[in-house]
Design a protein around this motif. Structure first.
Motif, PDB file in Angstrom:
ATOM      1  N   LEU A 260     -25.007  34.518  19.861  1.00  0.00           N
ATOM      2  CA  LEU A 260     -23.789  34.196  19.106  1.00  0.00           C
ATOM      3  C   LEU A 260     -23.819  32.742  18.642  1.00  0.00           C
ATOM      4  O   LEU A 260     -24.300  31.852  19.356  1.00  0.00           O
TER       5      LEU A 260
ATOM      6  N   HIS B  49     -17.433  41.634  13.014  1.00  0.00           N
ATOM      7  CA  HIS B  49     -18.014  40.473  13.694  1.00  0.00           C
ATOM      8  C   HIS B  49     -18.078  39.283  12.757  1.00  0.00           C
ATOM      9  O   HIS B  49     -18.646  39.368  11.651  1.00  0.00           O
TER      10      HIS B  49
ATOM     11  N   ILE C 188     -20.751  31.443  17.134  1.00  0.00           N
ATOM     12  CA  ILE C 188     -19.376  31.052  17.442  1.00  0.00           C
ATOM     13  C   ILE C 188     -18.979  31.713  18.768  1.00  0.00           C
ATOM     14  O   ILE C 188     -18.896  32.943  18.850  1.00  0.00           O
ATOM     15  N   HIS C 189     -18.772  30.924  19.776  1.00  0.00           N
ATOM     16  CA  HIS C 189     -18.435  31.461  21.098  1.00  0.00           C
ATOM     17  C   HIS C 189     -16.916  31.506  21.254  1.00  0.00           C
ATOM     18  O   HIS C 189     -16.325  30.872  22.139  1.00  0.00           O
ATOM     19  N   ASP C 190     -16.321  32.306  20.380  1.00  0.00           N
ATOM     20  CA  ASP C 190     -14.863  32.484  20.391  1.00  0.00           C
ATOM     21  C   ASP C 190     -14.580  33.895  19.878  1.00  0.00           C
ATOM     22  O   ASP C 190     -14.671  34.163  18.673  1.00  0.00           O
ATOM     23  N   ASP C 191     -14.251  34.794  20.779  1.00  0.00           N
ATOM     24  CA  ASP C 191     -14.082  36.203  20.414  1.00  0.00           C
ATOM     25  C   ASP C 191     -12.851  36.442  19.547  1.00  0.00           C
ATOM     26  O   ASP C 191     -12.712  37.498  18.930  1.00  0.00           O
TER      27      ASP C 191
ATOM     28  N   ASP D 160     -18.815  36.152  14.421  1.00  0.00           N
ATOM     29  CA  ASP D 160     -19.296  35.149  15.376  1.00  0.00           C
ATOM     30  C   ASP D 160     -20.820  35.027  15.394  1.00  0.00           C
ATOM     31  O   ASP D 160     -21.368  34.242  16.161  1.00  0.00           O
TER      32      ASP D 160
ATOM     33  N   ASN E  29     -13.178  37.698  15.879  1.00  0.00           N
ATOM     34  CA  ASN E  29     -13.558  39.075  15.587  1.00  0.00           C
ATOM     35  C   ASN E  29     -12.329  39.990  15.527  1.00  0.00           C
ATOM     36  O   ASN E  29     -11.252  39.654  16.022  1.00  0.00           O
TER      37      ASN E  29
END
Length: 435
Positions: A28, A113, A30-33, A115, A36
């Motif tokens: 990933l 998605h 972007i480590h921010d769910d 991210d 999405n």
């Protein structure tokens, strides 16, 4: 603008966990769910399959084949743009149902998605992140303004391949040990916007799967482009790579990226050295008026001295190269001389053999003439005596060694055309002749 793309295949057993981020994904960007979007119809997939088997038996009086059971659920990967949402994807599938007049293509799970992606380093200042498209079929970057392949003008940094994310510091690093932080200030962020959709081609009103031909697959691409208002890809131009082809392409691209990175580092090193030189010059150039003129004159003199020294060095290099060639030339001449001496000895031996043969032959002729002379009459004696003397004289001339540097041309060929025909000599026989 990115190209529209709708590609699907049989759903994998881990699709749900991956698509809904229930399992760890190490690539990933972007480590921010929260970026999405997810949609789940809450349909139990196993129960729905059992129901479809029963319904198919009732409507067609035939059992569902094992191949149809194994591929009952399909998973589509669809290219999107940054503004697309779950509702846009749902509308796409409604358009597909209308086009093929079916109740199939019902989306059961949707994951949008936003991210995933890579960091990019542009080697060409004319490139624009807003006019860049990444083709997932061949892993190349294209400029959408010119449709030019610009992969060689870009260095990409992909998570878990080129850079590594530390969950503790929330930063990317250039090594897996997290010792060297990755600099993102001079990089562009490229997000791979896409959606994963789980659906079935089973039509509950007909009790069987929808059959699609090649032209139908092309129609799906048309509807996708029109529904999402994206540029359609060229028909039949690209084919999606399989797992092994994709891995091979990634390895090749990685090698290219490493070569580009090495080139960039070398250029950066040269640039730094140049800047350091400029700084040194700037320190020196802290003079005013006449001092600067003097410095310019001194610089010219140094340049002339440098040019003169360079010419001298070139002359020395020429001499060295010439000297290096001399031993080879001497060796070649020695070989040629040895060959000539060998040839000369061979010709000399052959010539002496020929002389010995002629000597033997001449002696044999002399003995024969002596015997003939004894039998000749006094009248013919003088004639043969002269012939013997001429033969001996000829023998002496042949046995004399040839002078130095004088070519001896011995022509022993017999030419019939050069013979002058004469009438045979006839004389009257005398009574006193003994023969």
């Amino acid at each position: 603008m990115r190209k529209a793309s709708f590609n699907y295949q049989g759903m994998k057993h881990h699709s749900y966990k991956h698509n809904f981020r229930k399992s760890k994904v190490n690539y990933l960007l972007i480590h921010d769910d929260s970026v999405n979007e997810y949609y789940n119809s809450k349909v139990d997939l196993d129960k729905y399959l059992d129901k479809a088997k029963t319904l198919g038996k009732e409507l067609t009086n035939r059992s569902m084949q094992q191949k149809a059971i194994d591929n009952f659920y399909q998973e589509a990967v669809i290219n999107l743009l940054s503004h697309h949402t779950i509702e846009d994807v749902k509308q796409l599938f409604k358009n597909l149902q209308e086009q093929f007049n079916t109740k199939a293509f019902e989306p059961l799970q949707i994951s949008v998605h936003k991210d995933e992606g890579v960091y990019l380093k542009f080697l060409d200042n004319n490139l624009d992140i807003n006019h860049l498209w990444h083709d997932a079929t061949n892993l190349k970057f294209y400029d959408t303004r010119t449709y030019e392949d610009v992969s060689d003008k870009i260095i990409s940094y992909a998570p878990a391949r080129d850079i590594y994310y530390d969950d503790v510091t929330k930063k990317f690093y250039e090594d897996e040990a997290f010792t060297k932080e990755f600099n993102t200030t001079d990089k562009e962020t490229y997000i791979n916007y896409h959606a994963h959709v789980v659906f079935s081609k089973f039509d509950p009103t007909k009790g069987k799967n929808v059959r699609l031909c090649k032209s139908d697959l092309s129609t799906i691409q048309d509807i996708t482009a029109n529904s999402l208002i994206m540029r359609r890809g060229q028909k039949g131009q690209n084919k999606r790579l399989n797992h092994w082809q994709l891995k091979q392409a990634i390895d090749i691209n990685k090698q290219k990226q490493e070569d580009l990175q090495a080139k960039l580092q070398e250029e950066t090193k040269i640039k730094n050295n140049y800047e350091n030189s400029l700084n040194k010059v700037a320190d020196i150039l802290q003079y005013e008026g006449e001092d600067i003129d003097k410095l310019i004159e001194e610089t010219k003199k140094l340049k002339q001295a440098y040019q003169s020294t360079l010419e001298q060095l070139n002359t020395i290099d020429t001499i060295i190269v010439t000297k290096a060639k001399v031993p080879k030339e001497i060796n070649t001449l020695d070989k040629k001389i040895a060959y000539i001496v060998q040839e000369n000895n061979w010709f000399k031996s052959k010539f002496m053999e020929l002389v010995n043969i002629l000597n033997i032959e001449v002696k044999s002729f002399t003995e024969i003439f002596e015997k003939v002379r004894e039998k000749l009459s006094s009248k013919g004696k003088n004639i043969f005596s002269k012939l013997i003397e001429d033969t001996k004289e000829l023998n002496k001339k042949i046995l004399v060694e040839p002078r130095v540097n004088e070519k001896v041309d011995l022509d022993f060929s017999f030419k019939k055309d050069n013979v002058v025909k004469k009438e045979p000599f006839k004389r009257k026989k005398n009574k006193n002749d003994s023969l």
